[in-house]
Design an enzyme around this catalytic site. Sequence first.
Site, PDB file in Angstrom:
ATOM      1  N   CYS A 169       0.850  -1.191   0.000  1.00  0.00           N
ATOM      2  CA  CYS A 169       0.000   0.000   0.000  1.00  0.00           C
ATOM      3  C   CYS A 169       0.887   1.244   0.000  1.00  0.00           C
ATOM      4  CB  CYS A 169      -0.916   0.025   1.220  1.00  0.00           C
ATOM      5  SG  CYS A 169      -0.021   0.085   2.798  1.00  0.00           S
ATOM      6  N   ASP A 188      14.160  26.641 -29.335  1.00  0.00           N
ATOM      7  CA  ASP A 188      15.520  26.915 -29.791  1.00  0.00           C
ATOM      8  C   ASP A 188      15.540  26.557 -31.283  1.00  0.00           C
ATOM      9  OD1 ASP A 188      18.385  27.301 -29.739  1.00  0.00           O
ATOM     10  OD2 ASP A 188      18.539  25.121 -29.816  1.00  0.00           O
TER      11      ASP A 188
END
Length: 814
Positions: A118, A523
């Site tokens: 869990c 870019d």
Amino acid sequence: MQIGRQEQTQHHLSQAKVVCFHCGLTLQQGFNFSATVFGVSQKMCCRGCQSVAESIVENGLEDYYKHRTELPKTAEDLVPDVLLQLALYDHPEVQKSFVLDGEGDYKEASLILEGITCAACVWLNERHLNQLSGVISVNVNYGSQRARVRWNDHQIKLSQILAEINKIGYHAHPFSAQQQDALRQQQRKSDFRRLAVAGLSAGQVMMIAVALYAGPAQGLEFATAQLLRWFSFVLTIPAITYAAWPFYVSAWCSIRNRQVGMDVPISLGLMTGFVGSVWATVHGQGVVYFDTLTMLVFFLLGTRYLERNAREKSIEASENLLRLAPVMATKVEGQTQTLTPVMELKLGDLILARPGETIAADGKVVTGESSVDESLLTGESRPLPKSLGAQVFAGSINYESPLTIQVTAIAENTMLAGISRLLDRAQAEKPKLAETADRVAAYFTSALLVTVALVALVWWQIQPDRILEIVLTVLVVSCPCALSLAAPAAFAAAGSHLIERGVLLTRGHALETLAKVTHFVFDKTGTLTLGQLSLVNTITHADLDAEACLQLAASLEKHSEHALAKAFLNAQGHHPVQLATEVKNIPGQGVEGLVAGLKLRLGNAKLHQTFSADLAQEYLSGATVVWLSDETRLLATFVLADQTRPEAQALIQKLKQQGLQVSILSGDSAEAVSHFAKLVGVDDWNAACSPADKLAHLHALQAQGAVVAMVGDGINDAPVLAAAQVSMAMGSGTQMARATGDVVLLTEHLLEIEHALVTSRFGISVIRQNFIWAIAYNLVTLPFAATGLLSPWMAAIGMSVSSLIVVLNALRLK
């Protein structure tokens, strides 16, 4: 004899004042060493035995003393096998296969954690290990049960970290895709067995329930009804114990760590309903809910089985990458070829990849020409040509002819391992939406328990005999399973879908942030362009044709390391070139040499000042121009330029069609950027930008409220990639850019950027739909359950169907 040895051992152990509890040697006077074992202070003969005994106790291995049948005879026998095995993981040769060496003493490893049941288990492991001196970071992925640990090897050893994990009740060992898959298959079989048991139990109990429900109207006798109740009780036991066991374990973990998980109300509902039904069966009065309980367990396990499979698809996508690399390679030493484990290869070794074989390590081709399939790494469906000097990657498949490859990276340093680490990071980092859902589910569960108490109190005053029915219905119908599954199922499906297309999400927040983007910043070089010069035009000035001039230029550049040389050699292709002699590099100008007795020069305007009148012609804006001449005349002009990626213009158009602003930030000259921006259709551009300039432009956009996605590939893009709300790095870019990027584009197809954007928006839409459905379902059904208008079996079906709808809706992202 065996019994005699055990009695002798126990006799020695009982003589704590005479002999050492650990090794059995006689205690020397004046020495006062001790260690607490089994809660009792035991005498030790020396500091060494004391340290080993304390280590055994600290690592939860005290049973070593219970089960040993004789005292150790050698120094090696003083340490249990478990500790010795852990110590092996500190050996450099062992670590080569799964440990990444960082800067200085820093190391990083991927581990399998067994025993994770869990989220509380994840929390416990992370918190415990992060408290250790020398541990830099720990990220545990609940879905894959993998942990990525970074530590300072000078301060703490890996064996100590593994021992600490053992100490708190879990077992860790180096990650192996094959071993992880075996564990997952084992878990899947276990889950299916529980589901099958619950299904069989529910089916049988439901048939009996039909008779019990119809009994009063059909004149069913009390004795027969009571017998049927007992049959139902017996048939319910396997479902309520074996099949439902994971719910109890998870609920106990939550309570032990002072948290309220969604399995707490489920476990309370199951236990409450079962105890109440058993009481009614024993006393022969009241209503039994065995049918509801078995049906609830079956539906819950079925939903979670589907959800786990959906989640594991994403995890398996990453682990499939790791299975690509073979464990053996053909090593070439002179004329000898030997089959060698990949882990024994060293940088610079030569390996052979035959046609049809998987390349074993990253490297460069030193002999041979072939085509290589990199589709599982990059999403590129077409085989890519590879020749002398080409980069190849572990996990790709050689197609046509043998390649001899010089190894440049192995194991954790390969591109394959790098992609896996990025996937680990993405899967370990929980998205904000998922964190919000968990918090809401926790608050909702706490509120639910309070509501249950109030409802029980009210019904105690109204109709006490219906308390069990009402409480059970409220607990079942309002379980926040669907709410907790709403985001994780969608993120897993979207991540699995994108990686199949060569888009790798490396941060947990990437998908949800990408959906909010208002501005894309690119870019230029290496991102919207290929990042390498290509010959785009040849202009002749003499009696030689363009092909002959190109051959002469390639002859001069054949042995040059300059970036321009590659452009000429690529343009020449496989055509043979003449051998140039007396080649001389002139720094900042070009190269000169003799080809077939003819003295030639190839270079820029400085190298050809004699012909300055002929150099003033206008060429392609932003291009690099190189001239070829002999001693008396100008032979040719070569125009070289960075090529636009094929899909750049289409990508910009699609982004604009979606209402996004697009900008270019480049370090190139204004002339080059202006020409390129006009070519691809970008109006907003900035040239000659340093990394600081790019960062300033980005901050200016963000100050105006823009949510920016930055796309780049170079080292100079790393700062601005890190500063953007979401960053996308080209997979062909630098390692720093890939490490900084939230999304890595492994493929060369730029349109996958737009597809990732569409997927992210669709994914967030699906998550919102799931949230709305889960919350609305709980708000609508809770009043009906609290007022007694719903039966427990209706609640069980409704809650399970609600969770199933959430999972199926998320799977639309596939």
